[in-house]
Write a protein that holds these residues in place. Structure first.
Motif, PDB file in Angstrom:
ATOM      1  N   HIS A 254      -6.603  51.553  66.480  1.00 56.73           N
ATOM      2  CA  HIS A 254      -7.571  51.480  65.376  1.00 56.73           C
ATOM      3  C   HIS A 254      -7.945  50.035  65.082  1.00 56.73           C
ATOM      4  CE1 HIS A 254      -4.986  50.192  61.919  1.00 56.73           C
ATOM      5  NE2 HIS A 254      -4.027  50.868  62.502  1.00 56.73           N
TER       6      HIS A 254
ATOM      7  N   ASP B 130      -1.054  45.110  62.220  1.00 62.49           N
ATOM      8  CA  ASP B 130      -1.608  46.445  61.965  1.00 62.49           C
ATOM      9  C   ASP B 130      -3.131  46.327  61.832  1.00 62.49           C
ATOM     10  OD1 ASP B 130      -1.955  49.066  61.326  1.00 62.49           O
ATOM     11  OD2 ASP B 130      -0.947  48.996  59.402  1.00 62.49           O
ATOM     12  N   ASN B 131      -3.881  46.203  62.929  1.00 64.23           N
ATOM     13  CA  ASN B 131      -3.485  46.643  64.228  1.00 64.23           C
ATOM     14  C   ASN B 131      -4.003  45.690  65.302  1.00 64.23           C
ATOM     15  OD1 ASN B 131      -2.185  48.492  65.838  1.00 64.23           O
ATOM     16  ND2 ASN B 131      -3.933  49.823  66.016  1.00 64.23           N
TER      17      ASN B 131
ATOM     18  N   GLU C 148      -8.500  54.553  60.402  1.00 67.14           N
ATOM     19  CA  GLU C 148      -7.166  55.132  60.648  1.00 67.14           C
ATOM     20  C   GLU C 148      -6.343  55.058  59.377  1.00 67.14           C
ATOM     21  OE1 GLU C 148      -2.857  55.173  61.648  1.00 67.14           O
ATOM     22  OE2 GLU C 148      -4.018  53.633  60.650  1.00 67.14           O
ATOM     23  N   GLU C 149      -6.472  53.926  58.698  1.00 69.67           N
ATOM     24  CA  GLU C 149      -5.658  53.693  57.497  1.00 69.67           C
ATOM     25  C   GLU C 149      -5.995  54.690  56.392  1.00 69.67           C
ATOM     26  OE1 GLU C 149      -3.244  51.813  57.837  1.00 69.67           O
ATOM     27  OE2 GLU C 149      -3.712  49.946  58.903  1.00 69.67           O
TER      28      GLU C 149
ATOM     29  N   ASP D 133      -0.007  51.305  67.802  1.00 69.25           N
ATOM     30  CA  ASP D 133      -0.160  50.902  66.413  1.00 69.25           C
ATOM     31  C   ASP D 133       1.075  50.097  66.030  1.00 69.25           C
ATOM     32  OD1 ASP D 133      -1.122  50.814  63.818  1.00 69.25           O
ATOM     33  OD2 ASP D 133      -1.599  52.947  63.767  1.00 69.25           O
TER      34      ASP D 133
HETATM   35 ZN   LIG Z   1      -1.919  50.959  61.882  1.00 76.27          ZN
END
Ligand SMILES: [Zn+2]
Length: 543
Positions: free
Chosen positions: A320, A341-342, A375-376, A403
């Protein structure tokens, strides 16, 4: 003598050139994966200039431009009708619930305070939501799982009611691996599932009794998340089929609720035993919530290398691109960089793309590189892709996602989150031997990490999905050291402004992971078989 020597040398050379072409090609490709490149990519993507890469902000534009230029530089083809971008329509909704959840009934009236005792949100794009005398009913774990012969809703009508459920699944806390999956969380243990099932049963509201250990995160994660606007994929019915209110009760609030209802909290244990029956609480929930929302478009970024023999079959690498953007200021910093992240996983994916592109002999199957959005906010970009795939899902061989790749150097282990789900584990195990590494299951399967990253969107659609990286056993400093580093990172940097690139980072471990997982994909890309889900996987029947 001389001629014999000459001849045998010649035949060795012949042998070498005929059998080893592939190997040279592969080794050359592997050599393009370098720690310098990984450092450069992670540093760039994690820099303040990218503004924390939040969807639908200037940070998205900057990130998209960068990824597009990288895909072009590498030589990936645009995968979406001549473009690298797939539009993902998102709804951002801001819920403003009442400060109090009011409980009435049995001649009583008391209430719970927002954020300290309860949290509540709604997916419904509806200006005002009201729970009015909605009957409370305790439905145990709130699970309907035919394969485990389990139905907490059996014979129950919860239409218009508020269900109260426990977090995780009945297997948690048992050492019995045959009861659900023992301490490993099944999808039935995830909070998202609880709300989905309650909605399918027609409940008006669903409150989950929070418990940090089986949940895998503290109450702070629940309450912090409640103040910010939430993102969902845009829904044509404005999520009218979802519960009006989705929420959590703190442990103390739940205890008080049971006490006032004249029920023992021992019922929480009883609920884990077969034969448990839901119990009406003879109390009602009351609350109001105001909502505002807007629709915006974000983007997945897709580049492809077409296969030479079976271009309609595909291996998908994903990571992501999004993070939290600019938020609350902490110690003078307000940019949530998301370097680990990420950023590191995006770098990992770009390096693998470069290695594939450098192959002289093109793989037989296509290889797609997918940088997902949102994604988060709940795996939204990946879910959107799965609902609108570029390659047929039945011809999607595997998803290899990453991830949170930590920068603590080379690891002996390859930790597989969701170990035992699919035959992809066996590919990793074989490759691990070549790299003098070993595979291990995620040591914390009860936190349900398998359901908390993008590969899960693929798994949920039946595509075998892999989430693997070195994490637990430092080549130089061992296991304890690695655990301490990970624990500290999660406590001090995870989803914080301090998730930034630092000069001391050692990305040799991520480099190793890129090589190993490039080889897994390379092998898959030249096969004609499809890896399968293993017996007992909750995704096997979907394939
Ligand atoms: Zn992540």
């Amino acid at each position: 003598m001389k001629s014999i020597v000459f001849l045998s040398l010649f035949s060795i050379l012949l042998l070498f050139s005929s059998c080893k072409t592939n190997n040279f090609d592969l080794e050359n490709a592997l050599a393009t994966i370098s720690v310098e490149d990984l450092v450069h990519q992670s540093k760039t993507l994690g820099s303040d200039e990218f503004m924390g890469r939040k969807p639908c902000t200037e940070g998205e534009t900057i990130t998209l431009n960068y990824l597009e230029s990288e895909y072009k530089r590498i030589g990936l083809e645009p995968a979406v009708d001549g473009s690298y971008f797939q539009d993902v329509s998102l709804m951002e909704i801001l819920n403003t619930p009442d400060d109090k959840l009011k409980i009435t009934g049995k001649g009583k009236a008391f209430d719970f305070d927002l954020l300290t005792e309860f949290a509540a949100f709604s997916m419904r794009a509806q200006k005002e939501i009201k729970l009015d005398q909605s009957e409370l009913i305790f439905v145990g774990y709130g699970i309907v799982a035919p394969e485990y012969n389990w139905n907490d809703y059996e014979g129950l009508d919860v239409k218009g009611k508020t269900v109260v459920v426990l977090v995780n699944d009945p297997g948690f806390g048992t050492e019995d691996e045959s009861f659900f999956k023992g301490n490993s969380m099944t999808y039935y243990g995830r909070w998202t599932y609880k709300y989905e099932e309650a909605a399918r049963r027609g409940a008006d509201a669903c409150f989950i009794i929070h418990d940090s250990k089986p949940a895998g995160y503290g109450w702070g994660v629940v309450s912090n998340g409640n103040e910010a606007p939430r993102l969902f994929l845009t829904d044509e019915n404005n999520y009218a089929d979802r519960c009006a209110v989705q929420g959590w009760l703190s442990q103390d609030a739940a205890k008080k609720l049971f006490e006032e209802a004249g029920l023992s909290v021992d019922l929480w244990k009883t609920a884990a035993k077969p034969g448990f029956k839901a119990i009406p609480m003879n109390l009602s929930a009351n609350m109001e919530m105001k909502n505002s929302w807007r629709i915006d478009t974000s983007h997945n970024v897709l580049g492809v290398l077409r296969g030479s023999k079976r271009p309609d079959e595909v291996i998908i690498y994903s990571a992501h691109w999004d993070h939290f953007g600019i938020g609350r200021k902490v110690d003078g910093d307000s940019i949530y960089n998301g370097a680990v992240d990420n950023g590191t996983s995006l770098a990992w994916m770009l390096e693998i793309a470069e290695a594939f592109k450098s192959l002289k002999e093109r793989p037989e199957r296509s290889v797609l590189f997918l940088a997902t959005t949102a994604e988060e906010s709940g795996l939204l970009g990946a879910s959107y892709y799965v609902q609108h795939p570029i390659f047929e899902l039945s011809k999607t061989v595997a998803n290899i996602n990453n991830d949170l790749m930590l920068p603590y150097g080379r690891m002996k282990d390859v930790m597989i989150t969701g170990y035992g789900q699919s035959e992809l584990d066996d590919y990793v195990a074989e490759m691990a031997i070549k790299y003098d590494r070993y595979i291990m299951p995620d040591p914390n399967p009860h936190t349900g990490m398998y359901f908390r990253a993008d590969h899960f969107a693929f798994a949920k659609a039946g595509v075998p999905a892999l989430f693997a990286r070195g994490n637990c056993d430092s080549r130089e400093f061992g296991k304890e050291w690695a655990l301490e580093k990970e624990t500290n990172w999660l406590a001090n940097n995870y989803h914080k402004v301090t998730d930034e690139y630092e000069e001391w980072w050692d990305l040799n471990g991520v480099t190793d992971d890129a090589k190993l997982l490039f080889e897994v994909g390379y092998k898959l890309s030249n096969e004609s078989t499809f890896p399968k889900w293993k017996e007992g996987s909750e995704f096997k029947s979907l394939r």
